[in-house]
Design a protein around this motif. Structure first.
Motif, PDB file in Angstrom:
ATOM      1  N   VAL A 173     -31.584   4.172  43.355  1.00 29.64           N
ATOM      2  CA  VAL A 173     -30.298   3.487  43.508  1.00 29.64           C
ATOM      3  C   VAL A 173     -29.406   4.259  44.467  1.00 29.64           C
ATOM      4  O   VAL A 173     -29.574   5.466  44.684  1.00 29.64           O
ATOM      5  CB  VAL A 173     -29.573   3.337  42.147  1.00 29.64           C
ATOM      6  CG1 VAL A 173     -30.376   2.460  41.198  1.00 29.64           C
ATOM      7  CG2 VAL A 173     -29.313   4.712  41.516  1.00 29.64           C
ATOM      8  N   GLY A 174     -28.443   3.546  45.021  1.00 34.15           N
ATOM      9  CA  GLY A 174     -27.433   4.172  45.875  1.00 34.15           C
ATOM     10  C   GLY A 174     -26.165   3.350  45.846  1.00 34.15           C
ATOM     11  O   GLY A 174     -26.188   2.160  45.491  1.00 34.15           O
ATOM     12  N   SER A 175     -25.070   3.951  46.224  1.00 32.63           N
ATOM     13  CA  SER A 175     -23.809   3.211  46.269  1.00 32.63           C
ATOM     14  C   SER A 175     -23.778   2.318  47.505  1.00 32.63           C
ATOM     15  O   SER A 175     -24.492   2.561  48.491  1.00 32.63           O
ATOM     16  CB  SER A 175     -22.632   4.180  46.297  1.00 32.63           C
ATOM     17  OG  SER A 175     -22.604   4.883  47.530  1.00 32.63           O
ATOM     18  N   ARG A 176     -22.950   1.287  47.461  1.00 29.64           N
ATOM     19  CA  ARG A 176     -22.842   0.378  48.610  1.00 29.64           C
ATOM     20  C   ARG A 176     -22.330   1.124  49.848  1.00 29.64           C
ATOM     21  O   ARG A 176     -22.792   0.874  50.966  1.00 29.64           O
ATOM     22  CB  ARG A 176     -21.914  -0.779  48.270  1.00 29.64           C
ATOM     23  CG  ARG A 176     -22.494  -1.727  47.211  1.00 29.64           C
ATOM     24  CD  ARG A 176     -21.593  -2.929  46.973  1.00 29.64           C
ATOM     25  NE  ARG A 176     -22.158  -3.784  45.945  1.00 29.64           N
ATOM     26  CZ  ARG A 176     -23.105  -4.709  46.139  1.00 29.64           C
ATOM     27  NH1 ARG A 176     -23.585  -4.884  47.366  1.00 29.64           N
ATOM     28  NH2 ARG A 176     -23.558  -5.431  45.157  1.00 29.64           N
ATOM     29  N   SER A 177     -21.393   2.048  49.639  1.00 30.28           N
ATOM     30  CA  SER A 177     -20.849   2.783  50.789  1.00 30.28           C
ATOM     31  C   SER A 177     -21.924   3.644  51.432  1.00 30.28           C
ATOM     32  O   SER A 177     -22.013   3.724  52.671  1.00 30.28           O
ATOM     33  CB  SER A 177     -19.674   3.650  50.337  1.00 30.28           C
ATOM     34  OG  SER A 177     -20.087   4.595  49.353  1.00 30.28           O
ATOM     35  N   TYR A 178     -22.769   4.285  50.616  1.00 31.29           N
ATOM     36  CA  TYR A 178     -23.841   5.114  51.170  1.00 31.29           C
ATOM     37  C   TYR A 178     -24.835   4.251  51.943  1.00 31.29           C
ATOM     38  O   TYR A 178     -25.246   4.606  53.063  1.00 31.29           O
ATOM     39  CB  TYR A 178     -24.572   5.872  50.059  1.00 31.29           C
ATOM     40  CG  TYR A 178     -25.781   6.620  50.583  1.00 31.29           C
ATOM     41  CD1 TYR A 178     -25.664   7.889  51.118  1.00 31.29           C
ATOM     42  CD2 TYR A 178     -27.046   6.021  50.578  1.00 31.29           C
ATOM     43  CE1 TYR A 178     -26.759   8.551  51.639  1.00 31.29           C
ATOM     44  CE2 TYR A 178     -28.149   6.673  51.091  1.00 31.29           C
ATOM     45  CZ  TYR A 178     -28.009   7.938  51.620  1.00 31.29           C
ATOM     46  OH  TYR A 178     -29.097   8.585  52.154  1.00 31.29           O
ATOM     47  N   LEU A 179     -25.212   3.123  51.390  1.00 35.71           N
ATOM     48  CA  LEU A 179     -26.215   2.266  52.044  1.00 35.71           C
ATOM     49  C   LEU A 179     -25.673   1.649  53.331  1.00 35.71           C
ATOM     50  O   LEU A 179     -26.431   1.446  54.297  1.00 35.71           O
ATOM     51  CB  LEU A 179     -26.682   1.177  51.074  1.00 35.71           C
ATOM     52  CG  LEU A 179     -27.467   1.695  49.846  1.00 35.71           C
ATOM     53  CD1 LEU A 179     -27.715   0.578  48.854  1.00 35.71           C
ATOM     54  CD2 LEU A 179     -28.787   2.329  50.285  1.00 35.71           C
ATOM     55  N   ARG A 180     -24.369   1.348  53.368  1.00 41.32           N
ATOM     56  CA  ARG A 180     -23.791   0.838  54.616  1.00 41.32           C
ATOM     57  C   ARG A 180     -23.859   1.889  55.719  1.00 41.32           C
ATOM     58  O   ARG A 180     -24.122   1.591  56.884  1.00 41.32           O
ATOM     59  CB  ARG A 180     -22.331   0.425  54.379  1.00 41.32           C
ATOM     60  CG  ARG A 180     -22.158  -0.943  53.760  1.00 41.32           C
ATOM     61  CD  ARG A 180     -20.718  -1.443  53.930  1.00 41.32           C
ATOM     62  NE  ARG A 180     -19.738  -0.536  53.323  1.00 41.32           N
ATOM     63  CZ  ARG A 180     -19.307  -0.645  52.068  1.00 41.32           C
ATOM     64  NH1 ARG A 180     -19.774  -1.606  51.280  1.00 41.32           N
ATOM     65  NH2 ARG A 180     -18.419   0.208  51.599  1.00 41.32           N
ATOM     66  N   GLU A 181     -23.636   3.125  55.323  1.00 43.75           N
ATOM     67  CA  GLU A 181     -23.617   4.210  56.314  1.00 43.75           C
ATOM     68  C   GLU A 181     -25.013   4.640  56.734  1.00 43.75           C
ATOM     69  O   GLU A 181     -25.261   4.865  57.939  1.00 43.75           O
ATOM     70  CB  GLU A 181     -22.871   5.411  55.733  1.00 43.75           C
ATOM     71  CG  GLU A 181     -22.805   6.600  56.673  1.00 43.75           C
ATOM     72  CD  GLU A 181     -22.100   7.789  56.029  1.00 43.75           C
ATOM     73  OE1 GLU A 181     -22.257   8.909  56.558  1.00 43.75           O
ATOM     74  OE2 GLU A 181     -21.422   7.612  55.002  1.00 43.75           O
ATOM     75  N   ARG A 182     -25.965   4.715  55.795  1.00 41.74           N
ATOM     76  CA  ARG A 182     -27.283   5.297  56.101  1.00 41.74           C
ATOM     77  C   ARG A 182     -28.406   4.266  56.186  1.00 41.74           C
ATOM     78  O   ARG A 182     -29.524   4.600  56.570  1.00 41.74           O
ATOM     79  CB  ARG A 182     -27.634   6.332  55.026  1.00 41.74           C
ATOM     80  CG  ARG A 182     -26.634   7.474  54.902  1.00 41.74           C
ATOM     81  CD  ARG A 182     -26.627   8.355  56.146  1.00 41.74           C
ATOM     82  NE  ARG A 182     -27.891   9.053  56.255  1.00 41.74           N
ATOM     83  CZ  ARG A 182     -28.112  10.271  55.747  1.00 41.74           C
ATOM     84  NH1 ARG A 182     -27.131  10.903  55.104  1.00 41.74           N
ATOM     85  NH2 ARG A 182     -29.264  10.846  55.888  1.00 41.74           N
ATOM     86  N   GLY A 183     -28.138   3.037  55.777  1.00 38.49           N
ATOM     87  CA  GLY A 183     -29.176   2.019  55.825  1.00 38.49           C
ATOM     88  C   GLY A 183     -29.978   1.960  54.534  1.00 38.49           C
ATOM     89  O   GLY A 183     -29.881   2.841  53.675  1.00 38.49           O
TER      90      GLY A 183
END
Length: 309
Positions: A173-183
């Protein structure tokens, strides 16, 4: 005399008490479920072992000798204590009583066991439950536990295992902010380009993230600047955008529903058998443990009205 006493069996001592009580071999034999001749042989064997005559016998009467009177006065209280101890043990085997010690993990204690144990305590008021929650693996026999509750895959093969839950998944899992930044990673190989929150186990080793798909199995030694040894801290770090985390779905179901965390690599993390209560196969399970096993099986039946984990 000491060697003779040590060799005397409980059956012989009980035979002596019965004969002394009834003053008649036939009546004593009937009480013990023996033939008169078998009882006579038992008394003779005891007298030979002790080296003294315990009874004066004639065709018409049976009476204790002086040595027999003295011996009986010392033996009878001890036999009463033994009988009481045996009755107490028998009660533990028939009726749930005493203390039941269980070892598990903190997550399983909260998520699975507490509702079951609360119902168990309601049904069995004479039982005390001691639940020890720790994430490190333990030897339940060596550490004095009656049972453990762990993931099915970690239970030793010489144990009896009773399923307590449905399947469990360990997910990324990951946060939405992390996934927006790192893909969003598409395969486990993509993790090399991501910041991963690593987990250090109780034995000191860093956990390798495990994946499986279509018969292919991988264990990835992920990279990351943050290493933690607490599940709750791992989830908190993921919520804070520190990176991707590999966690039990039970730990994050609430935040997944609210969208605060997002699951990735879902097709690489299939479900696996959940947690089981387990205990040694070679031991006699006390009534308290047997009652808990029965409740767990009832709890897991689809027809049961009780809420199931």
């Amino acid at each position: 005399m000491k060697s003779g006493v040590h060799g005397a069996g409980l059956a012989e001592l009980n035979a002596m008490v019965a004969v002394a009580t009834h003053k008649n071999f036939r009546a004593a034999a009937a009480e013990l479920g023996l033939s008169p001749s078998a009882l006579s042989h038992a008394i003779a064997a005891l007298e030979k072992r002790l080296g003294v005559r315990l009874f004066h016998r004639t065709t018409r009467s049976v009476a204790l000798s002086d040595a027999g009177e003295d011996f009986l006065s010392r033996v009878k209280p001890a036999l009463a204590v033994l009988a009481d101890a045996m009755e107490s043990v028998d009660a533990h085997q028939k009726t749930p009583t005493g203390t039941l010690r269980i070892n598990t993990s903190a997550l399983v204690a909260r998520r699975i066991l507490m509702p079951i144990l609360l119902e168990y305590l309601r049904r069995h008021p004479d039982v005390r439950v001691e639940l020890v929650a720790e994430d490190k693996p333990v030897d339940i026999v060596a550490d004095g536990f009656d049972a453990g509750v762990r993931l099915a895959g970690s239970i030793p093969r010489d144990m009896v295992a009773v399923p307590c839950s449905g399947d469990v998944r360990f997910i990324v899992v990951g946060s939405r902010s992390y996934l927006r930044e790192r893909g969003v990673p598409k395969t486990p190989a993509d993790l090399v380009h991501h910041e991963c929150i690593r987990y250090r186990m109780s034995n000191g080793a860093v956990y390798r993230w495990e994946f499986s798909r279509s018969g292919e199995e991988l264990a990835v030694d992920v990279k990351g600047r943050l290493t933690l040894d607490d599940d709750g801290a791992v989830v908190a770090a993921a919520l804070g955008g520190a990176g991707l985390a590999y966690v039990s779905a039970w730990n994050v179901d609430d935040v997944l529903r609210t969208g605060r965390l997002v699951q990735v690599l879902g097709d690489w993390t299939p479900a696996e058998p959940g947690v089981c209560l387990y205990y040694p196969a070679h031991r006699h399970a006390p009534a308290s443990l047997r009652a808990l096993v029965a409740l767990i099986r009832e709890w897991r039946r689809p027809s049961s009205r009780a809420p199931r984990p």
